[in-house]
Design a protein around this motif. Sequence first.
Motif, mmCIF file in Angstrom:
data_model
loop_
_atom_site.group_PDB
_atom_site.id
_atom_site.type_symbol
_atom_site.label_atom_id
_atom_site.label_comp_id
_atom_site.label_asym_id
_atom_site.label_seq_id
_atom_site.Cartn_x
_atom_site.Cartn_y
_atom_site.Cartn_z
ATOM 1 N N LYS A 297 0.806 -1.220 0.000
ATOM 2 C CA LYS A 297 0.000 0.000 0.000
ATOM 3 C C LYS A 297 0.841 1.273 0.000
ATOM 4 N N HIS A 298 2.022 1.209 0.614
ATOM 5 C CA HIS A 298 2.779 2.441 0.859
ATOM 6 C C HIS A 298 4.112 2.509 0.122
ATOM 7 N N PHE A 299 4.467 1.441 -0.595
ATOM 8 C CA PHE A 299 5.744 1.414 -1.306
ATOM 9 C C PHE A 299 5.590 0.728 -2.659
ATOM 10 N N VAL A 300 6.428 1.137 -3.597
ATOM 11 C CA VAL A 300 6.565 0.441 -4.877
ATOM 12 C C VAL A 300 7.831 -0.399 -4.782
ATOM 13 N N VAL A 301 7.699 -1.691 -5.004
ATOM 14 C CA VAL A 301 8.802 -2.624 -4.757
ATOM 15 C C VAL A 301 9.314 -3.200 -6.070
ATOM 16 N N SER A 302 10.645 -3.286 -6.176
ATOM 17 C CA SER A 302 11.258 -3.886 -7.358
ATOM 18 C C SER A 302 12.444 -4.742 -6.930
ATOM 19 N N TYR A 303 12.874 -5.617 -7.836
ATOM 20 C CA TYR A 303 14.007 -6.500 -7.530
ATOM 21 C C TYR A 303 14.789 -6.804 -8.800
ATOM 22 N N ASN A 304 16.132 -6.774 -8.689
ATOM 23 C CA ASN A 304 16.982 -7.291 -9.746
ATOM 24 C C ASN A 304 18.205 -7.933 -9.104
ATOM 25 N N LYS A 305 18.854 -8.834 -9.829
ATOM 26 C CA LYS A 305 19.940 -9.640 -9.263
ATOM 27 C C LYS A 305 21.136 -8.794 -8.849
ATOM 28 N N GLU A 306 21.402 -7.713 -9.571
ATOM 29 C CA GLU A 306 22.588 -6.905 -9.282
ATOM 30 C C GLU A 306 22.412 -6.055 -8.027
ATOM 31 N N ASP A 307 21.282 -5.372 -7.916
ATOM 32 C CA ASP A 307 21.079 -4.420 -6.820
ATOM 33 C C ASP A 307 20.198 -4.949 -5.700
ATOM 34 N N GLY A 308 19.545 -6.096 -5.905
ATOM 35 C CA GLY A 308 18.669 -6.631 -4.877
ATOM 36 C C GLY A 308 17.322 -5.931 -4.845
ATOM 37 N N TRP A 309 16.730 -5.862 -3.666
ATOM 38 C CA TRP A 309 15.403 -5.270 -3.499
ATOM 39 C C TRP A 309 15.503 -3.751 -3.359
ATOM 40 N N ASP A 310 14.488 -3.079 -3.885
ATOM 41 C CA ASP A 310 14.405 -1.627 -3.757
ATOM 42 C C ASP A 310 12.958 -1.258 -3.425
ATOM 43 N N CYS A 311 12.784 -0.347 -2.480
ATOM 44 C CA CYS A 311 11.453 0.062 -2.029
ATOM 45 C C CYS A 311 11.327 1.582 -2.107
ATOM 46 N N SER A 312 10.439 2.061 -2.975
ATOM 47 C CA SER A 312 10.233 3.503 -3.132
ATOM 48 C C SER A 312 8.886 3.892 -2.536
ATOM 49 N N PRO A 313 8.849 4.903 -1.652
ATOM 50 C CA PRO A 313 7.579 5.301 -1.026
ATOM 51 C C PRO A 313 6.620 5.914 -2.035
ATOM 52 N N THR A 314 5.338 5.684 -1.825
ATOM 53 C CA THR A 314 4.323 6.250 -2.719
ATOM 54 C C THR A 314 3.984 7.689 -2.350
ATOM 55 N N GLU A 315 4.323 8.112 -1.137
ATOM 56 C CA GLU A 315 4.062 9.484 -0.698
ATOM 57 C C GLU A 315 5.378 10.172 -0.350
ATOM 58 N N LYS A 316 5.466 11.474 -0.633
ATOM 59 C CA LYS A 316 6.687 12.220 -0.329
ATOM 60 C C LYS A 316 6.843 12.492 1.158
ATOM 61 N N ILE A 317 5.718 12.705 1.834
ATOM 62 C CA ILE A 317 5.739 13.073 3.245
ATOM 63 C C ILE A 317 4.912 12.069 4.054
ATOM 64 N N ILE A 318 5.454 11.604 5.181
ATOM 65 C CA ILE A 318 4.710 10.730 6.082
ATOM 66 C C ILE A 318 3.860 11.589 7.016
ATOM 67 N N SER A 319 2.587 11.263 7.131
ATOM 68 C CA SER A 319 1.679 12.033 7.987
ATOM 69 C C SER A 319 1.886 11.668 9.455
ATOM 70 N N PRO A 320 1.489 12.552 10.384
ATOM 71 C CA PRO A 320 1.588 12.244 11.821
ATOM 72 C C PRO A 320 0.815 10.973 12.161
ATOM 73 N N ALA A 321 1.324 10.209 13.124
ATOM 74 C CA ALA A 321 0.761 8.908 13.472
ATOM 75 C C ALA A 321 -0.092 8.992 14.736
ATOM 76 N N PRO A 322 -1.014 8.048 14.913
ATOM 77 C CA PRO A 322 -1.810 7.977 16.159
ATOM 78 C C PRO A 322 -1.008 7.431 17.327
ATOM 79 N N ILE A 323 0.143 6.798 17.047
ATOM 80 C CA ILE A 323 1.044 6.308 18.097
ATOM 81 C C ILE A 323 2.205 7.284 18.209
ATOM 82 N N VAL A 324 2.455 7.750 19.440
ATOM 83 C CA VAL A 324 3.430 8.832 19.652
ATOM 84 C C VAL A 324 4.459 8.411 20.685
ATOM 85 N N VAL A 325 5.721 8.757 20.427
ATOM 86 C CA VAL A 325 6.800 8.526 21.391
ATOM 87 C C VAL A 325 6.958 9.788 22.235
ATOM 88 N N PRO A 326 6.821 9.709 23.560
ATOM 89 C CA PRO A 326 6.948 10.901 24.408
ATOM 90 C C PRO A 326 8.316 11.561 24.250
#
Length: 381
Positions: free
Chosen positions: A349-378
Amino acid sequence: MEEKRIVLTKPYFSLDGDSCGDHQKPPNLIQLILSLFKNVRPGADLTKLQLPPHFNSTKSFLQYLGESIYCVNSDMLGKCNSGKTPLERFIAVVAWCISTMRPLIYGSAPYNAILGETHHVTRGTLNVLLEQVSHHPPVTALHATDEKENLEVLCCTYPNPKFYGTSVEVLMHGKRQLKLLNHGETYILSSPNISVKFIPPRIEWTGSCTIRCLETGLEAELSYGKKSFLGFRGNPRSIKGKIFDSSSSKPLFEIGGQWDRTITLKDLDRGEVRVIYNAKEVLSGLKTPIVNDPKGVWPSESAVVWGEVNEGILTGDWEKATEAKRAVEENQRELLKERKSKGETWIPKHFVVSYNKEDGWDCSPTEKIISPAPIVVPFNC
């Protein structure tokens, strides 16, 4: 509709031999380990091995990886961005890289994340999102953004554990990127591996790690220490390394120390030595994240997926933990059968995934900015 069980636990690692987690250890750990691997061939790939909950640390691998980014007492990422010169920023990136290698606890492993599982957390202005984008082989994608600091972190990680009779070696494939957008700098980082020894029992980071900045040509090589069967040849938690200019290969600094204590930097021209990382200051007293908006937590969130298993482990109800974990794994198998019968391919849902033998796995985000989360670290974490 069944109410979501959201069970979050403290950051889980050991600093100076003290456990910081909530996990309760079962008795006869060595006996359990030996019985677990008695029918496994040496050299076997363990990515499909299902561990009983006795070995789990009430954390998914997504949470474990995410905590290395957002659970700190000082703003290590902010320091990377605030350096006035490329060299100052590079040294800060080296210190940040070391801070992500957390002390591990023997006999305790994170859950193998299920396909589509997510972990979404906010600390201050840093928003972090992880997704399990492949199950076999296991591939985890991470994207973190901080609009205030104007920086971005991207990771694509795929560990490969193998059994070697008296040990398990986990090769940490993949790469990490840190982008300091204000300065137009991209840093590429690799990761050391994890070694689990049965005799004598210990767990440690091993191998090497490289850090390089594409724009400035600065590079660093870090070697994670390792000791022999009798404990000689140095401390297994030691780090030795250097920073150099790739254009001339001239060493500029020497790096040394222990990643669970302090790391120093020696200027080879001036002879000056200073501390660039103090594990106790950065990692001590970390607290459990809190849920600000329970309704905003996705069903795919790690703390929901493994919530009932966590409850069983935390209360010492191993039967409940075992049944809950089996239910999670059986549900995944049923979903896989259903997709196969329909000829469907699962798409992250959140990444475009590709694979090739030379470079291995690659994951590109579908959104430029991550929105604030409902779980927060104090902030005081």
